[in-house]
Design an enzyme around this catalytic site. Structure first.
Site, PDB file in Angstrom:
ATOM      1  N   HIS A 191     -51.800 -12.637 -12.208  1.00  0.00           N
ATOM      2  CA  HIS A 191     -52.845 -11.813 -11.597  1.00  0.00           C
ATOM      3  C   HIS A 191     -54.214 -12.014 -12.225  1.00  0.00           C
ATOM      4  O   HIS A 191     -55.238 -11.849 -11.569  1.00  0.00           O
ATOM      5  CB  HIS A 191     -52.417 -10.345 -11.583  1.00  0.00           C
ATOM      6  N   GLU A 433     -41.875 -11.091   0.257  1.00  0.00           N
ATOM      7  CA  GLU A 433     -42.116 -11.746  -1.031  1.00  0.00           C
ATOM      8  C   GLU A 433     -40.888 -11.724  -1.928  1.00  0.00           C
ATOM      9  O   GLU A 433     -40.970 -12.030  -3.117  1.00  0.00           O
ATOM     10  CB  GLU A 433     -43.338 -11.143  -1.732  1.00  0.00           C
ATOM     11  N   ASP A 457     -45.046 -14.140  -5.239  1.00  0.00           N
ATOM     12  CA  ASP A 457     -43.803 -13.546  -5.720  1.00  0.00           C
ATOM     13  C   ASP A 457     -42.581 -14.245  -5.137  1.00  0.00           C
ATOM     14  O   ASP A 457     -41.571 -14.406  -5.826  1.00  0.00           O
ATOM     15  CB  ASP A 457     -43.763 -12.052  -5.372  1.00  0.00           C
ATOM     16  N   CYS A 504     -50.529 -14.692   2.641  1.00  0.00           N
ATOM     17  CA  CYS A 504     -51.608 -14.250   1.749  1.00  0.00           C
ATOM     18  C   CYS A 504     -51.386 -14.689   0.309  1.00  0.00           C
ATOM     19  O   CYS A 504     -52.132 -14.300  -0.579  1.00  0.00           O
ATOM     20  CB  CYS A 504     -51.788 -12.738   1.831  1.00  0.00           C
TER      21      CYS A 504
HETATM   22  C1  PEP Z   1     -47.903 -12.460  -3.421  1.00  0.00           C
HETATM   23  O1  PEP Z   1     -46.983 -12.072  -4.140  1.00  0.00           O
HETATM   24  O2  PEP Z   1     -47.922 -13.598  -2.885  1.00  0.00           O
HETATM   25  C2  PEP Z   1     -49.065 -11.601  -3.174  1.00  0.00           C
HETATM   26  C3  PEP Z   1     -50.018 -11.982  -2.349  1.00  0.00           C
HETATM   27  O3  PEP Z   1     -49.168 -10.431  -3.850  1.00  0.00           O
HETATM   28  P1  PEP Z   1     -49.612 -10.337  -5.396  1.00  0.00           P
HETATM   29  O4  PEP Z   1     -50.161 -11.664  -5.799  1.00  0.00           O
HETATM   30  O5  PEP Z   1     -50.602  -9.242  -5.503  1.00  0.00           O
HETATM   31  O6  PEP Z   1     -48.312 -10.026  -6.092  1.00  0.00           O
HETATM   32 MG    MG Z   2     -46.788  -9.999  -4.638  1.00  0.00          MG
END
Ligand code: PEP
Ligand code: MG
Length: 579
Positions: A191, A433, A457, A504
């Site tokens: 993150h 995910e 994820d 995403c």
């Molecule tokens: C993901 O897991 O791909 C996602 C977009 O959510 P995050 O990166 O916030 O876990």
């Molecule tokens: Mg995620």
């Protein structure tokens, strides 16, 4: 000059003086002193040793607790180090010879010792480096005391160098002064990397032992395009990088000019390009970069950087601000995804042994219904302001979907009773995910209006590879055939159930995957705002025929290496200047 190779996670070049911080946010800049201050500074070093020794002696004297024996042994080793006169002399000599502050001398000397330890092949000895860092921190605590400087209040441009940063720390950086980020730990989808990308700060992670090489105040070049960090570059290298940085900015500027043009393939297939945001003020940037809405608003960042829980009004204001930018375009608000590597500052959650497999995300919400309902109320209230959609993260089974829908209905009834307006047809979607959600996608699709593929994820859970662990980062890949099969299943099931699907995860902002994703049937992509122009340019350079061929070929391949080589070559053929 030393060159270190890591993983490029946020594009751009920065050349700046380093600010080395640790998990406790100590910043130890190279502070130079006047010759007349030498005596005061060396006395401060001696006092810090004295106070650290008395602190440790007190702790050691505490009667034995469980595990006490081992801890006592560790402290005894630390005490022996602190009593070592040659160590103290090394530090005070540094103050004298280099005319630097006590803090800087402690940090530089201890880091040099730690790097000797880590270079030894014997695991027992190399692990002792952790003890040296511990002692360093203890001494710095004595020296800095209440003067601990706050990295949120910087006054000059710096490159942040750290072993590891939490998303909370990264989110607090002031973009005006933080010009680059380089960390020992992390992966492309950790993150912290995501936050750096969103803020548009060049970043390189997984540099393994960078913090042992850099001292505060050293000049570092962070090359977020190639994943390189250069410590104390010579003049010629600085000159070359200044030129490269100018060219890069020019290219970015040129790409920005396609802002008004549609994201459409050469043979006319329209792709919807949306932005991923963490903060409401990024919505403006999505618009500026040519995004057509928000495909993922990571609302958990409302909880980070603060010690109290946000109120319904805090939520509402953030959502209203975002929707205000995209009144007639979709804004997908994802409910809070706390836990794992995203904790609130007060750390209300006790540390878990496996936080990524623990009480994270929707699971946390389902155990903290009041907190969850506060957010849902705010989202529903904002739903009358534009095209708000609501998305639930980390779904692993159908019961969770039924539960969240039940809770949402409950909140709607409360609003009805209070005559508060909201859109009762608000679209509900879920993130796919986890492998369990991917494998039951058709069942889940019948309960929701849309899916969003969270590949960050999905990859980590499908391949059993921690997305933020640099030791296994070579195993973390979207090009793994297992990951691609899961994605294909989800796309097919969504199409069969006739629901919308977007992607995403960070995979969608990596140029080499675009043709494959389009060929597999993806038509909506949500990415970090600074990446939008580049991805649009790629979309505008390909035909669906190219994309279908790539997908057909790749889905017959059985190894990650074969697939990633093939994708790189295919992208290079279509867009030689970008690769
Ligand atoms: C993901 O897991 O791909 C996602 C977009 O959510 P995050 O990166 O916030 O876990
Ligand atoms: Mg995620």
């Amino acid at each position: 000059m030393e060159i270190k190779k890591g993983i490029a996670v946020s594009p751009g070049i920065s050349i700046a003086k380093s600010l080395v911080i640790d998990a406790e946010d100590y910043r130890i800049p190279r502070r130079e002193i006047m010759p007349s201050q030498r005596l005061v500074e060396t006395q401060r070093v001696r006092n810090a040793f004295k106070d650290a020794i008395s602190e440790l002696t007190k702790i050691e004297a505490v009667p034995k607790q469980p595990e006490g024996g081992k801890i006592k042994d560790i402290f005894a080793v630390h005490l022996r180090f602190l009593h070592d006169r040659s160590l103290r002399k090394r530090i005070t000599d540094l103050v004298h010879s280099d005319l630097v502050s006590a803090e800087y001398a402690v940090s530089a000397a201890m880091r040099e010792i730690a790097s000797h330890f880590t270079s030894v092949k014997d695991a027992y000895i190399s692990e002792r480096a952790a003890d040296i860092y511990d002692i360093e921190r203890r001494l710095l605590r004595q020296l800095l005391g209440k003067k601990r400087e706050d990295i949120e209040h910087l006054t000059e441009e710096v490159a942040i160098v750290a072993r590891e940063l939490s998303p909370t720390q990264a989110a607090g950086f002031n973009k005006e002064f933080v010009k680059g980020i380089a960390t020992d730990a992390g992966g492309r989808t950790s993150h912290t990397a995501i936050v750096a990308r969103s803020l548009g700060i060049p970043a390189v992670v997984a540099l393994e032992d960078l913090t042992e090489t850099v001292s505060g105040g050293d000049t570092v070049i962070i090359d977020g395009n190639r994943g390189i960090v250069i410590v104390n570059p010579d003049e010629e290298t600085i000159r070359q990088y200044e030129e490269y940085s100018r060219d890069f900015l020019e290219l970015e500027h040129k790409l920005d000019s396609i802002r008004e043009k549609p994201a459409i393939t050469r043979d006319g297939t329209k792709i919807t390009l949306l932005g991923n945001i963490e903060f409401p003020d990024e919505a403006e940037l999505v618009l500026r970069k040519g995004g057509e809405g928000i495909g993922l608003y990571r609302t958990e960042f409302l909880y980070l950087n603060r010690t109290t829980e946000p109120s319904e009004q805090d939520h509402h204001e953030a959502y209203a601000e975002t929707v205000g930018v995209f009144k007639d375009r979709p804004v997908i608000i994802r409910t809070m995804d706390l836990g794992a590597d995203k904790y609130t500052q007060s750390r209300r959650f006790a540390p878990e042994p496996n936080p990524f497999l623990g009480l994270r995300s929707i699971r946390f919400c389902l155990q903290n219904i009041m907190m969850f309902k506060t957010q849902l109320r705010a989202i529903l209230r904002a739903s009358v302001l534009g095209q708000v959609k609501i998305m639930f993260p980390l779904i692993t089974n159908l019961q969770e979907v039924m539960q969240v829908k039940f809770i949402l209905r409950d909140v709607m009834e409360d609003l009805d009773e209070e005559s508060i307006p909201y859109n009762r047809d608000i679209e509900i979607g879920i993130m796919i995910e986890t492998p369990s959600a991917a494998l039951t996608a058709y069942t889940l699709a019948r309960e929701v209006g849309f899916f969003s593929l969270g590949t960050n994820d999905l990859i980590q859970y499908a391949l059993a590879v921690d997305r933020g662990n640099e030791l296994v980062s070579m195993l973390y890949s979207a090009a793994d055939p297992a990951v691609l099969r899961l994605i294909r299943t989800v796309l097919q099931d969504a199409h069969k159930a006739q629901i919308d699907i977007s992607i995403c995860g960070e995979m969608a902002s990596e140029p080499e995957y675009i043709m494959l994703l389009l060929g597999m049937g993806v038509r909506t992509i949500s990415i970090a705002p600074p990446m939008i122009p580049e991805i649009k340019q790629i979309i505008r350079s390909v035909t669906m025929e190219n994309c279908n061929n790539v997908a057909r070929e790749v889905l017959t391949m059985n190894t990650e290496r074969q697939i990633s080589n093939y994708l790189r070559n295919a992208a290079r053929k279509i867009l030689p200047e970008a690769f």
